[in-house]
Motif scaffolding. Sequence first.
Motif, PDB file in Angstrom:
ATOM      1  N   LEU A 110     -13.692 -10.788  19.112  1.00  0.00           N
ATOM      2  CA  LEU A 110     -12.281 -10.986  19.093  1.00  0.00           C
ATOM      3  C   LEU A 110     -11.555 -10.262  20.243  1.00  0.00           C
ATOM      4  O   LEU A 110     -10.511 -10.995  20.818  1.00  0.00           O
ATOM      5  N   ARG A 111     -11.901  -9.279  20.661  1.00  0.00           N
ATOM      6  CA  ARG A 111     -11.327  -8.641  21.896  1.00  0.00           C
ATOM      7  C   ARG A 111     -11.546  -9.465  23.287  1.00  0.00           C
ATOM      8  O   ARG A 111     -10.394  -9.611  23.793  1.00  0.00           O
ATOM      9  N   GLU A 112     -12.883 -10.053  23.238  1.00  0.00           N
ATOM     10  CA  GLU A 112     -13.094 -10.715  24.319  1.00  0.00           C
ATOM     11  C   GLU A 112     -12.205 -11.954  24.183  1.00  0.00           C
ATOM     12  O   GLU A 112     -11.633 -12.544  25.196  1.00  0.00           O
ATOM     13  N   ALA A 113     -11.947 -12.664  23.145  1.00  0.00           N
ATOM     14  CA  ALA A 113     -11.130 -13.813  22.980  1.00  0.00           C
ATOM     15  C   ALA A 113      -9.662 -13.709  23.324  1.00  0.00           C
ATOM     16  O   ALA A 113      -9.033 -14.447  23.966  1.00  0.00           O
ATOM     17  N   ALA A 114      -9.379 -12.450  22.861  1.00  0.00           N
ATOM     18  CA  ALA A 114      -7.692 -11.979  23.055  1.00  0.00           C
ATOM     19  C   ALA A 114      -7.573 -11.963  24.696  1.00  0.00           C
ATOM     20  O   ALA A 114      -6.726 -12.379  25.226  1.00  0.00           O
ATOM     21  N   ARG A 115      -8.531 -11.343  25.374  1.00  0.00           N
ATOM     22  CA  ARG A 115      -8.706 -11.251  26.741  1.00  0.00           C
ATOM     23  C   ARG A 115      -8.300 -12.384  27.418  1.00  0.00           C
ATOM     24  O   ARG A 115      -7.631 -12.682  28.569  1.00  0.00           O
ATOM     25  N   ARG A 116      -9.194 -13.479  27.024  1.00  0.00           N
ATOM     26  CA  ARG A 116      -9.355 -14.664  27.557  1.00  0.00           C
ATOM     27  C   ARG A 116      -8.185 -15.759  27.076  1.00  0.00           C
ATOM     28  O   ARG A 116      -8.380 -16.909  27.557  1.00  0.00           O
ATOM     29  N   ARG A 117      -7.472 -15.298  26.209  1.00  0.00           N
ATOM     30  CA  ARG A 117      -6.515 -16.232  25.499  1.00  0.00           C
ATOM     31  C   ARG A 117      -6.994 -17.244  24.882  1.00  0.00           C
ATOM     32  O   ARG A 117      -6.512 -18.333  25.027  1.00  0.00           O
ATOM     33  N   VAL A 118      -8.203 -17.124  23.962  1.00  0.00           N
ATOM     34  CA  VAL A 118      -9.006 -18.325  23.333  1.00  0.00           C
ATOM     35  C   VAL A 118      -8.243 -18.281  21.923  1.00  0.00           C
ATOM     36  O   VAL A 118      -8.314 -17.162  21.326  1.00  0.00           O
ATOM     37  N   SER A 119      -8.047 -19.181  21.479  1.00  0.00           N
ATOM     38  CA  SER A 119      -7.325 -19.324  19.758  1.00  0.00           C
ATOM     39  C   SER A 119      -8.406 -18.896  18.895  1.00  0.00           C
ATOM     40  O   SER A 119      -9.737 -19.091  19.241  1.00  0.00           O
ATOM     41  N   VAL A 120      -8.266 -18.260  17.896  1.00  0.00           N
ATOM     42  CA  VAL A 120      -9.244 -17.805  17.136  1.00  0.00           C
ATOM     43  C   VAL A 120      -9.282 -18.401  15.454  1.00  0.00           C
ATOM     44  O   VAL A 120      -7.900 -18.569  15.237  1.00  0.00           O
ATOM     45  N   GLY A 121     -10.308 -18.751  15.021  1.00  0.00           N
ATOM     46  CA  GLY A 121     -10.159 -19.342  13.713  1.00  0.00           C
ATOM     47  C   GLY A 121     -11.188 -18.695  12.787  1.00  0.00           C
ATOM     48  O   GLY A 121     -12.377 -17.961  13.356  1.00  0.00           O
ATOM     49  N   ALA A 122     -11.047 -18.507  11.617  1.00  0.00           N
ATOM     50  CA  ALA A 122     -12.105 -18.067  10.657  1.00  0.00           C
ATOM     51  C   ALA A 122     -13.188 -18.999  10.025  1.00  0.00           C
ATOM     52  O   ALA A 122     -12.874 -19.949   9.530  1.00  0.00           O
ATOM     53  N   HIS A 123     -14.398 -18.535  10.494  1.00  0.00           N
ATOM     54  CA  HIS A 123     -15.438 -19.368  10.340  1.00  0.00           C
ATOM     55  C   HIS A 123     -16.078 -18.791   8.784  1.00  0.00           C
ATOM     56  O   HIS A 123     -17.089 -18.134   8.839  1.00  0.00           O
ATOM     57  N   ILE A 124     -15.619 -19.318   7.927  1.00  0.00           N
ATOM     58  CA  ILE A 124     -16.081 -18.884   6.559  1.00  0.00           C
ATOM     59  C   ILE A 124     -17.149 -19.645   6.097  1.00  0.00           C
ATOM     60  O   ILE A 124     -17.323 -20.667   6.360  1.00  0.00           O
ATOM     61  N   GLY A 125     -17.886 -18.970   5.186  1.00  0.00           N
ATOM     62  CA  GLY A 125     -19.152 -19.851   4.610  1.00  0.00           C
ATOM     63  C   GLY A 125     -19.603 -18.998   3.307  1.00  0.00           C
ATOM     64  O   GLY A 125     -18.961 -18.278   3.037  1.00  0.00           O
ATOM     65  N   TYR A 126     -20.533 -19.708   2.825  1.00  0.00           N
ATOM     66  CA  TYR A 126     -21.430 -19.336   1.509  1.00  0.00           C
ATOM     67  C   TYR A 126     -21.844 -18.007   1.786  1.00  0.00           C
ATOM     68  O   TYR A 126     -22.186 -17.335   3.202  1.00  0.00           O
ATOM     69  N   ARG A 127     -21.862 -17.020   0.668  1.00  0.00           N
ATOM     70  CA  ARG A 127     -22.476 -15.755   0.588  1.00  0.00           C
ATOM     71  C   ARG A 127     -23.975 -15.889   0.933  1.00  0.00           C
ATOM     72  O   ARG A 127     -24.829 -15.591   0.118  1.00  0.00           O
ATOM     73  N   ASP A 128     -24.511 -15.878   2.256  1.00  0.00           N
ATOM     74  CA  ASP A 128     -26.000 -16.397   2.425  1.00  0.00           C
ATOM     75  C   ASP A 128     -26.373 -16.160   3.947  1.00  0.00           C
ATOM     76  O   ASP A 128     -26.499 -16.731   4.800  1.00  0.00           O
ATOM     77  N   LEU A 129     -26.596 -14.593   4.094  1.00  0.00           N
ATOM     78  CA  LEU A 129     -27.008 -14.262   5.305  1.00  0.00           C
ATOM     79  C   LEU A 129     -28.432 -14.675   5.548  1.00  0.00           C
ATOM     80  O   LEU A 129     -28.668 -15.089   6.763  1.00  0.00           O
ATOM     81  N   VAL A 130     -29.197 -14.534   4.563  1.00  0.00           N
ATOM     82  CA  VAL A 130     -30.522 -15.084   4.872  1.00  0.00           C
ATOM     83  C   VAL A 130     -30.769 -16.434   5.295  1.00  0.00           C
ATOM     84  O   VAL A 130     -31.590 -16.792   6.144  1.00  0.00           O
ATOM     85  N   GLY A 131     -29.950 -17.472   4.648  1.00  0.00           N
ATOM     86  CA  GLY A 131     -30.089 -18.848   4.760  1.00  0.00           C
ATOM     87  C   GLY A 131     -28.902 -19.270   5.915  1.00  0.00           C
ATOM     88  O   GLY A 131     -28.831 -20.519   6.458  1.00  0.00           O
ATOM     89  N   PHE A 132     -28.594 -18.234   6.775  1.00  0.00           N
ATOM     90  CA  PHE A 132     -27.454 -18.320   7.823  1.00  0.00           C
ATOM     91  C   PHE A 132     -26.333 -19.418   7.000  1.00  0.00           C
ATOM     92  O   PHE A 132     -25.771 -20.227   8.036  1.00  0.00           O
ATOM     93  N   GLY A 133     -26.188 -19.508   6.098  1.00  0.00           N
ATOM     94  CA  GLY A 133     -25.141 -20.181   5.356  1.00  0.00           C
ATOM     95  C   GLY A 133     -25.387 -21.604   5.353  1.00  0.00           C
ATOM     96  O   GLY A 133     -24.350 -22.579   5.150  1.00  0.00           O
TER      97      GLY A 133
END
Length: 261
Positions: free
Chosen positions: A50-73
């Motif tokens: 997020l800090r790097e995105a802010a520095r480069r002025r890149v827009s940010v979105g929330a990439h929400i997913g299922y609660r599934d770390l093992v299966g990478f969502g």
Amino acid sequence: MVSIDLNSDLGESFGPWPMGDDVSMLGIVTSANIACGFHAGDPAGILAVLREAARRRVSVGAHIGYRDLVGFGRRNMDPSSAELIGDTIYQIGALQGLARAAGTTVSYVKPHGALYNTIASDALQAADVIAGIKALDPSLILMALAGAPVVEQARAAGLTVVCEAFADRAYNADGSLVSRRLPGAVIHDPAAIAERMLRMVEERRITAVDGTDIAIEADSICIHGDTPAAVAIARTVRDRLLAGGVELKSFSETIRGAGDA
């Protein structure tokens, strides 16, 4: 001049396990879909991106997913409405807090993986995600698959929706994405990907796996950040679009600008 947004899924590294080259991708894309910790990502790593995105002025979105770390969502799940609404609010809220600390803001929401594909046509889970977004911040933009039923469902509920096309994913004739379990689901040739995306921008059409042409109305192009050639593909797509006279611009900036006019 015709314009298009380039987005990529970032912030997916977890502790000592790296996933993609986020810094390089942030030098190419105009929007960054940042993991929120459910399918991937840890707070320290997400904050750094997020800090790097802010520095480069890149827009940010929330990439929400299922609660599934093992299966990478990427595994289908059937949470209750209460769970999915709560999980949607929780993930967006967490990213909003980290974004504020990083000096940027969350302007849109893009579901990840199996959740993205499910809500494309599952009206119930789509309604839960929409309800979660509206409960927290109805000004957030929803990014969704071009041509999917969720687009009109979300618009009817009062959300602003931006449709996207996938640069490196194959399409079925009905406009859905070819399952990752099938051969050819992911395209790897940067030059071929760049040419199909230029055609998509200019003609609003993509060739499906069966050879038929399908209409695609998209204002953003997704380039997955977790494939081995992600950076090379992103650079090739960017360079080909620019050479073709296409302006690269974040959709969130365009929408905000239209609202201020």
